[in-house]
Design a protein around this motif. Structure first.
Motif, PDB file in Angstrom:
ATOM      1  N   THR A 212      -5.137  21.147   5.181  1.00 53.82           N
ATOM      2  CA  THR A 212      -4.083  21.976   6.088  1.00 53.82           C
ATOM      3  C   THR A 212      -4.755  22.662   7.232  1.00 53.82           C
ATOM      4  O   THR A 212      -6.025  23.149   7.035  1.00 53.82           O
ATOM      5  N   LEU A 213      -3.927  23.010   8.448  1.00 53.32           N
ATOM      6  CA  LEU A 213      -4.415  23.642   9.366  1.00 53.32           C
ATOM      7  C   LEU A 213      -3.859  25.088   9.282  1.00 53.32           C
ATOM      8  O   LEU A 213      -2.503  25.339   8.820  1.00 53.32           O
ATOM      9  N   PRO A 214      -4.703  26.160   9.629  1.00 49.86           N
ATOM     10  CA  PRO A 214      -6.008  25.888  10.128  1.00 49.86           C
ATOM     11  C   PRO A 214      -6.924  25.814   8.864  1.00 49.86           C
ATOM     12  O   PRO A 214      -6.479  26.234   7.850  1.00 49.86           O
ATOM     13  N   VAL A 215      -8.003  25.081   8.942  1.00 47.67           N
ATOM     14  CA  VAL A 215      -8.936  24.696   7.917  1.00 47.67           C
ATOM     15  C   VAL A 215      -9.516  25.926   7.407  1.00 47.67           C
ATOM     16  O   VAL A 215     -10.183  26.682   8.216  1.00 47.67           O
ATOM     17  N   VAL A 216      -9.424  26.075   6.084  1.00 51.87           N
ATOM     18  CA  VAL A 216     -10.069  27.363   5.435  1.00 51.87           C
ATOM     19  C   VAL A 216     -11.202  26.670   4.531  1.00 51.87           C
ATOM     20  O   VAL A 216     -10.922  26.191   3.594  1.00 51.87           O
ATOM     21  N   TRP A 217     -12.179  27.256   4.780  1.00 50.25           N
ATOM     22  CA  TRP A 217     -13.534  26.827   4.139  1.00 50.25           C
ATOM     23  C   TRP A 217     -13.605  27.759   2.920  1.00 50.25           C
ATOM     24  O   TRP A 217     -13.441  28.925   2.740  1.00 50.25           O
ATOM     25  N   ASP A 218     -13.824  27.110   1.800  1.00 51.82           N
ATOM     26  CA  ASP A 218     -13.971  27.734   0.540  1.00 51.82           C
ATOM     27  C   ASP A 218     -15.488  27.257  -0.068  1.00 51.82           C
ATOM     28  O   ASP A 218     -15.967  26.759   0.653  1.00 51.82           O
ATOM     29  N   ASP A 219     -15.701  27.848  -1.208  1.00 52.79           N
ATOM     30  CA  ASP A 219     -17.045  27.572  -1.776  1.00 52.79           C
ATOM     31  C   ASP A 219     -17.351  26.250  -1.992  1.00 52.79           C
ATOM     32  O   ASP A 219     -18.410  26.163  -2.209  1.00 52.79           O
ATOM     33  N   ARG A 220     -16.334  25.495  -2.012  1.00 54.14           N
ATOM     34  CA  ARG A 220     -16.761  23.928  -2.451  1.00 54.14           C
ATOM     35  C   ARG A 220     -17.067  23.164  -1.052  1.00 54.14           C
ATOM     36  O   ARG A 220     -17.464  22.089  -1.125  1.00 54.14           O
ATOM     37  N   THR A 221     -16.666  23.907  -0.117  1.00 60.06           N
ATOM     38  CA  THR A 221     -16.639  23.118   1.031  1.00 60.06           C
ATOM     39  C   THR A 221     -17.552  23.903   2.351  1.00 60.06           C
ATOM     40  O   THR A 221     -16.897  24.987   2.757  1.00 60.06           O
TER      41      THR A 221
ATOM     42  N   GLN B  32       0.722  -1.041  -0.072  1.00 59.07           N
ATOM     43  CA  GLN B  32      -0.158  -0.057   0.063  1.00 59.07           C
ATOM     44  C   GLN B  32       0.931   1.334  -0.065  1.00 59.07           C
ATOM     45  O   GLN B  32       0.428   2.350   0.096  1.00 59.07           O
ATOM     46  N   ARG B  33       1.992   1.164  -0.331  1.00 61.78           N
ATOM     47  CA  ARG B  33       3.008   2.382  -0.384  1.00 61.78           C
ATOM     48  C   ARG B  33       2.982   3.213   0.612  1.00 61.78           C
ATOM     49  O   ARG B  33       2.845   4.265   0.665  1.00 61.78           O
ATOM     50  N   PHE B  34       3.305   2.670   2.030  1.00 53.77           N
ATOM     51  CA  PHE B  34       3.082   3.417   3.123  1.00 53.77           C
ATOM     52  C   PHE B  34       4.254   4.283   3.513  1.00 53.77           C
ATOM     53  O   PHE B  34       5.340   3.810   3.062  1.00 53.77           O
ATOM     54  N   ALA B  35       4.018   5.381   3.903  1.00 53.17           N
ATOM     55  CA  ALA B  35       5.252   6.256   4.098  1.00 53.17           C
ATOM     56  C   ALA B  35       4.864   7.164   5.381  1.00 53.17           C
ATOM     57  O   ALA B  35       3.537   7.681   5.338  1.00 53.17           O
ATOM     58  N   MET B  36       5.738   7.652   6.133  1.00 58.21           N
ATOM     59  CA  MET B  36       5.736   8.650   7.252  1.00 58.21           C
ATOM     60  C   MET B  36       6.588   9.714   6.708  1.00 58.21           C
ATOM     61  O   MET B  36       7.904   9.638   6.842  1.00 58.21           O
ATOM     62  N   LYS B  37       6.149  10.987   6.867  1.00 58.37           N
ATOM     63  CA  LYS B  37       7.053  12.393   6.327  1.00 58.37           C
ATOM     64  C   LYS B  37       6.850  13.360   7.333  1.00 58.37           C
ATOM     65  O   LYS B  37       5.717  13.578   7.759  1.00 58.37           O
ATOM     66  N   CYS B  38       7.839  14.165   7.414  1.00 64.14           N
ATOM     67  CA  CYS B  38       7.842  15.542   8.231  1.00 64.14           C
ATOM     68  C   CYS B  38       7.096  16.237   7.212  1.00 64.14           C
ATOM     69  O   CYS B  38       7.674  16.552   6.069  1.00 64.14           O
ATOM     70  N   SER B  39       6.070  17.093   7.490  1.00 65.63           N
ATOM     71  CA  SER B  39       5.276  18.066   6.542  1.00 65.63           C
ATOM     72  C   SER B  39       5.421  19.398   7.000  1.00 65.63           C
ATOM     73  O   SER B  39       4.824  20.452   6.522  1.00 65.63           O
TER      74      SER B  39
ATOM     75  N   TRP C 280     -18.909  19.307   7.197  1.00 61.56           N
ATOM     76  CA  TRP C 280     -17.810  18.665   7.306  1.00 61.56           C
ATOM     77  C   TRP C 280     -17.065  18.629   8.968  1.00 61.56           C
ATOM     78  O   TRP C 280     -17.287  19.529   9.541  1.00 61.56           O
ATOM     79  N   ASP C 281     -16.646  17.219   9.391  1.00 62.13           N
ATOM     80  CA  ASP C 281     -16.223  17.013  10.758  1.00 62.13           C
ATOM     81  C   ASP C 281     -14.866  16.457  10.691  1.00 62.13           C
ATOM     82  O   ASP C 281     -14.348  16.159   9.736  1.00 62.13           O
ATOM     83  N   GLU C 282     -14.089  17.070  11.673  1.00 59.49           N
ATOM     84  CA  GLU C 282     -12.606  16.484  11.812  1.00 59.49           C
ATOM     85  C   GLU C 282     -12.752  15.019  11.962  1.00 59.49           C
ATOM     86  O   GLU C 282     -13.621  14.258  12.853  1.00 59.49           O
TER      87      GLU C 282
ATOM     88  N   MET D  40       2.986  15.389   1.082  1.00 63.50           N
ATOM     89  CA  MET D  40       2.140  16.458   1.344  1.00 63.50           C
ATOM     90  C   MET D  40       2.868  17.462   2.269  1.00 63.50           C
ATOM     91  O   MET D  40       3.856  16.982   3.068  1.00 63.50           O
ATOM     92  N   LYS D  41       2.418  18.738   2.449  1.00 66.37           N
ATOM     93  CA  LYS D  41       3.064  19.784   3.179  1.00 66.37           C
ATOM     94  C   LYS D  41       1.839  20.251   4.208  1.00 66.37           C
ATOM     95  O   LYS D  41       0.744  20.431   3.780  1.00 66.37           O
ATOM     96  N   GLY D  42       2.558  20.941   5.196  1.00 70.07           N
ATOM     97  CA  GLY D  42       1.862  21.620   6.199  1.00 70.07           C
ATOM     98  C   GLY D  42       1.229  20.916   7.397  1.00 70.07           C
ATOM     99  O   GLY D  42       1.594  19.628   7.366  1.00 70.07           O
TER     100      GLY D  42
END
Length: 480
Positions: free
Chosen positions: A435-444, A385-392, A449-451, A416-418
């Motif tokens: 990414t945090l903080p969550v910025v809501w846009d016109d598609r969301t 499943q091509r798992f990875a742990m990365k600093c973002s 949506w919940d955490e 991914m970053k952030g």
């Protein structure tokens, strides 16, 4: 006397020492980050692979086993002695800071999607954050240990998808879906690389099934997930218990199995290919038939050699000739008093092929149980499943900065970053990594949506202690 002073004579203490549960080069990394670094954020994801969704499982077991005990001065001395000779620098001051300022508990915060969640790949599943400037590097130092969650996730994912395959054939050919949890039995204990693998992988399989001969897997599910009994088994013959009677007394060995274990409602599994499977099937259908019928139990025949697809159908046809069958509501035939368990050459492809052949021949899926060994617990790896742990993300001074990799030679390894989190749509169940903080846009729309991530561990404390039954319920919530 030497045993008393050598810190490496006690392998149990070494294996339980989190400072040593890492890669060698991690010991030098605290000297490699920017000098103003004060906090770090890392994440775990599946970057794709054999399956497009993963079933998240196993983090609670890992945390309980390795992270809920404090670092001790003895652990520090043991690690110092090792790394000094091993050729790596050792951050003794950092580890002593953990003991003196945090009572030995690692000051990291771990958030994760609830176990049992089925999440599309390319989404964050776990985040790890350390904001103590003295030991911020812990968020990466723990990668080696935490990354091993790939194994239970991958086993659980494969079993979840196999359950879907088997369920599809049951829905098509059977009147009884309640048998589904017992259709794929874990035969993998002897084929794995360690007792720990048997425990971890064996428990992961049980998220989707309830049959297992991997004792350590059942014990692990019971112990780490608060379950009275996570799986079940039945008396079954192996070749030694049959061949010890000698070839001329094979029928006596079979008769003994029925006499010892056959009773109303019981299931007795008997391997029958020690010499000549077809002669054995003839004996079951003639000499031993009445004993099987009188027992009131169900005889399960295990052929253990030959081409699986061919042998299963030949076995079923021979048993049907002897014991007869009944046509169910789906127009498929169900054997009377007998069943087949296929435990040789079982893997995702052969399961699909056998079930398809049975269906084409008019046999209901009721007639078979699969026993899966090496392909269940061993024939997978981190790249399945091509798992990875990365600093973002890293905090430099008081400001967070994005961190990511983007190699021109392999876009699939782009990270991914952030500071990341996972959202779930409460109406559709769709997942989205943001990414945090969550910025809501016109598609969301914020209210939809919940955490999806919850804090499961913080500074030595397990904050979520989930029951195995809850994980199973979540994993199979979409089933009718």
């Amino acid at each position: 006397m030497q045993n008393d002073i050598n810190p490496f004579n006690d392998m149990a203490s070494i294996l339980s020492n989190p400072i040593l549960n890492t890669d060698s080069y991690k010991a030098s990394h605290y000297l490699q980050y920017p000098p103003e670094a004060s906090a770090m954020f890392s994440y775990i994801e599946s970057r794709g692979g054999r399956y497009d969704r993963t079933l998240f499982f196993g983090l609670q077991m890992l945390i309980k086993a390795y992270l809920c005990r404090p670092i001790t001065p003895a652990m520090i001395e043991q690690a110092k002695a090792f790394f000094t000779v091993h050729g790596e620098p050792f951050n003794e001051a950092g580890w002593r800071h953990i003991v003196e300022q945090h009572d030995g508990y690692l000051p990291v915060r771990i958030r994760a999607v609830p176990e049992g969640s089925v999440v599309p790949t390319h989404n964050v599943l776990v985040t790890v954050e350390c904001d103590d400037p003295q030991v911020f590097w812990l968020a990466s130092y723990l990668e080696t240990m935490l990354m091993r969650v790939w194994y239970p996730i991958t086993v659980a994912t494969q079993s979840w998808h196999l359950r879907k395959t088997i369920r599809g054939y049951l829905e098509k050919s059977s009147d009884d879906l309640t048998q589904l949890p017992f259709k794929l039995h874990d035969f993998g204990a002897r084929g794995v690389s360690s007792a720990e693998s048997a425990a971890i992988g064996g428990s992961a399989h049980l998220v989707s099934f309830m049959g297992s001969d991997t004792v350590l897997g059942v014990v692990a599910a019971n112990h780490y997930y608060n379950e009275p009994m996570a799986a079940f088994s039945v008396p079954a013959a192996e070749h030694s218990t049959i061949t010890s009677w000698g070839r001329e007394r094979e029928t006596d060995a079979f008769r003994n199995m029925i006499a010892r274990f056959g009773k109303p409602g019981a299931i007795v599994s008997v391997v029958s290919d020690s010499y000549d499977l077809f002669a054995a099937l003839d004996a079951w259908g003639t000499t031993l038939k009445q004993a099987v019928l009188d027992s009131g139990g169900t005889l399960v025949i295990r052929p253990d050699s030959g081409d699986p697809q061919t042998i299963v159908l030949q076995t079923m046809r021979a048993l049907e000739t002897s014991f007869g069958s009944t046509v169910n509501g789906k127009g498929r035939r169900v054997l009377n008093n007998v069943r087949v368990i296929q435990g040789d050459g079982v893997n995702p492809d052969s399961i699909e092929a056998i079930l398809a052949a049975m269906d084409q021949a008019g046999f209901a899926t009721d007639n078979i149980v699969f026993g899966m060994g090496g392909a269940l617990l061993q024939q997978i790896n981190r790249d399945t499943q091509r798992f990875a742990m990365k600093c973002s993300a890293i905090r430099l001074g008081h400001e967070w900065h994005d961190v990511h990799k983007d190699p021109v030679t392999d876009a699939g390894k782009r990270s991914m970053k952030g500071r990341l989190t996972l959202l779930v749509n409460r109406h559709t169940g769709e997942y989205r990594t943001v990414t945090l903080p969550v910025v809501w846009d016109d598609r969301t729309v914020e209210g939809e949506w919940d955490e999806a991530l919850v804090t499961v561990f913080d500074s030595g404390k397990l904050l979520v202690d989930m029951a195995f039954s809850e994980i199973r319920k979540r994993a199979h919530a979409g089933e009718g």
